[in-house]
Design a protein around this motif. Structure first.
Motif, PDB file in Angstrom:
ATOM      1  N   GLY A  83       0.814  -1.208   0.000  1.00 14.53           N
ATOM      2  CA  GLY A  83       0.000   0.000   0.000  1.00 14.53           C
ATOM      3  C   GLY A  83       0.847   1.257   0.000  1.00 14.53           C
ATOM      4  O   GLY A  83       0.347   2.362   0.222  1.00 14.53           O
ATOM      5  N   GLU A  97     -10.850  -9.878   0.991  1.00 16.23           N
ATOM      6  CA  GLU A  97     -11.127  -8.440   0.992  1.00 16.23           C
ATOM      7  C   GLU A  97     -10.212  -7.698   0.025  1.00 16.23           C
ATOM      8  O   GLU A  97      -8.993  -7.890   0.034  1.00 16.23           O
ATOM      9  CB  GLU A  97     -10.943  -7.885   2.408  1.00 16.23           C
ATOM     10  N   ALA A  99      -7.996  -4.955  -0.918  1.00 14.77           N
ATOM     11  CA  ALA A  99      -7.226  -3.961  -0.163  1.00 14.77           C
ATOM     12  C   ALA A  99      -6.601  -2.911  -1.074  1.00 14.77           C
ATOM     13  O   ALA A  99      -5.815  -2.081  -0.612  1.00 14.77           O
ATOM     14  CB  ALA A  99      -6.132  -4.664   0.638  1.00 14.77           C
ATOM     15  N   SER A 101      -7.341  -0.112  -2.411  1.00 10.18           N
ATOM     16  CA  SER A 101      -7.434   1.322  -2.125  1.00 10.18           C
ATOM     17  C   SER A 101      -7.110   1.652  -0.666  1.00 10.18           C
ATOM     18  O   SER A 101      -7.202   2.811  -0.256  1.00 10.18           O
ATOM     19  CB  SER A 101      -8.834   1.834  -2.465  1.00 10.18           C
ATOM     20  N   LYS A 102      -6.706   0.650   0.109  1.00 12.59           N
ATOM     21  CA  LYS A 102      -6.423   0.882   1.524  1.00 12.59           C
ATOM     22  C   LYS A 102      -5.000   1.382   1.731  1.00 12.59           C
ATOM     23  O   LYS A 102      -4.086   1.051   0.984  1.00 12.59           O
ATOM     24  CB  LYS A 102      -6.637  -0.404   2.328  1.00 12.59           C
ATOM     25  N   SER A 103      -4.813   2.147   2.793  1.00  8.66           N
ATOM     26  CA  SER A 103      -3.492   2.655   3.142  1.00  8.66           C
ATOM     27  C   SER A 103      -2.661   1.563   3.808  1.00  8.66           C
ATOM     28  O   SER A 103      -3.164   0.479   4.133  1.00  8.66           O
ATOM     29  CB  SER A 103      -3.622   3.840   4.100  1.00  8.66           C
ATOM     30  N   GLU A 106      -4.157   0.748   7.180  1.00  7.98           N
ATOM     31  CA  GLU A 106      -5.391  -0.028   7.083  1.00  7.98           C
ATOM     32  C   GLU A 106      -5.111  -1.485   6.698  1.00  7.98           C
ATOM     33  O   GLU A 106      -5.863  -2.376   7.073  1.00  7.98           O
ATOM     34  CB  GLU A 106      -6.333   0.608   6.060  1.00  7.98           C
ATOM     35  N   ARG A 107      -4.026  -1.714   5.979  1.00  8.16           N
ATOM     36  CA  ARG A 107      -3.692  -3.088   5.582  1.00  8.16           C
ATOM     37  C   ARG A 107      -3.015  -3.859   6.712  1.00  8.16           C
ATOM     38  O   ARG A 107      -2.908  -5.085   6.656  1.00  8.16           O
ATOM     39  CB  ARG A 107      -2.776  -3.069   4.353  1.00  8.16           C
TER      40      ARG A 107
END
Length: 380
Positions: A83, A97, A99, A101-103, A106-107
């Protein structure tokens, strides 16, 4: 039998039977791991393509090595999984899930850099505790829990008693161990390592390889590491991913990659190899004007490249069908001597291994036959 002799006998027995012993799992350090799926990732930096539709399945708890030359895309792939960067197209899934677009936060990934990236003004303890202390108040552990976690990790990375020291007071190997402990402190679902031993000397690198494998077996993290060191990848990883020019050339175990390379690039890149241009015609293989007594193994007629490893040859005297060359160089490698040869009318270069006590001289003639080889179509 003396106590010392008994200890040595028991140690020798354990080392000889390590493969029969199940890996020790430290339940205090086990985390909920997950599989990682990379689906058709495309990444370009401006007009420069970095990844061309890369797909990869990484099983939960697996240790994967990404290996390839500079510019092959291995670090870009690692950064997309982390990320730290985002693809132009394609997806990264953690479990089921998406991931993509997650930072990084968040990952919940642990990341270990080549240059350690430790905070110089913080002690070893504070560096390891940092990721836990910056969590939002709602998810931040108590100070007692943080201390217990840090001390457990210090024990894991064999740095007990050094928690009050600062990074500048540690060796390179010790600083890398602190970086590992800091990455593990947040209980990541995925551990990502970018050339983790690249800044260390050869002896320390070798020591830390075994240590990393032991850490992996004890914690069970899904682990992806980037390395340019082929030996490191083959020794450590459950599977090796060989990359070139933004694409995956082959994925497999160390044995698969080394013994059954799928492409000319993999054969040339992994381990030492020699390559000679040949012509296949009705089952015969010709090197310039010389017919070799090598089985074409059903290979299609036409230009091809004959690959073999320096240790996969035998001396053949002047047998018909052998590869005959002139010695242009000689180097000692332990119990063997590696000879550089010029062969054929075009003076193609190749290397072979012979016993160290072989009587060969520069400009002498040597004849060999490969004992194991592969043919690949030659692209003109």
């Amino acid at each position: 039998m003396t106590a010392l002799a008994q200890f040595r006998r028991d140690t020798d027995y354990i080392e000889a039977n390590l493969s029969l012993v199940a890996p020790f799992v430290d339940e205090r350090l086990r985390v909920k791991t997950m599989n990682v799926t990379v689906e058709n990732l495309v990444k370009a930096f401006g007009a420069t393509p970095a990844l061309h539709g890369v797909s990869l399945e990484i099983a939960s708890g697996e240790l994967i090595a990404l290996v390839g030359p500079s510019g092959s895309g291995k670090t870009t792939l690692l950064r997309l999984i982390a990320g730290l960067d985002f693809p132009n197209s394609g997806r990264v899934l953690f479990g089921a899930e998406d991931a993509s677009s997650k930072s990084v936060q968040e990952r919940n990934v642990g990341f270990v850099f080549q240059n350690y990236a430790l905070f110089k003004h913080m002690s070893v303890f504070e560096n390891i505790a940092f990721g836990l202390r910056v969590r939002p108040r709602a998810t931040r552990p108590s100070e007692a829990s943080i201390r217990q976690r840090v001390m457990t990790l210090l024990d894991l990375v064999q740095l007990n008693g050094l928690e009050k020291r600062f990074p500048g007071q540690l060796s390179g190997g010790q600083r890398q161990r602190v970086a590992f402990a800091r990455a593990l402190a947040i209980e990541p679902g995925v551990l990502l390592l970018d050339e983790p031993f690249g800044a260390l000397d050869a002896k320390v690198r070798k020591e830390l390889r075994r240590w990393l494998r032991e850490i992996h077996d004890r914690t069970g993290h899904t682990t992806v590491f980037v390395t340019h060191d082929q030996e490191e990848a083959l020794e450590l990883a459950d599977r090796v991913v060989v990359m070139s020019q933004g694409r995956i050339e082959q994925v497999g175990s160390a044995d698969d990659i080394y013994d059954n390379p799928a492409t000319p690039f993999v054969f040339d890149f992994i381990g030492d190899s020699s390559a000679l241009p040949v012509i296949v015609d009705k089952g015969s293989i010709a090197l310039d004007d010389r017919i070799l007594s090598i089985d074409a193994k059903g290979h299609a007629d036409g230009p091809a490249t004959l690959f073999f490893r320096p240790n996969h040859v035998r001396l053949a005297g002047q047998e018909s069908g052998s590869i005959v060359g002139t010695v242009t160089g000689s180097r000692r490698h332990g119990d063997i001597r590696r000879l550089e040869l010029e062969v054929g009318l075009a003076r193609h270069r190749c290397e072979i291994d012979v016993p160290a006590d072989s009587e060969v001289s520069r400009n002498g003639r040597v004849a060999v036959k490969p004992t194991d080889w592969r043919l690949f179509p030659r692209v003109s």
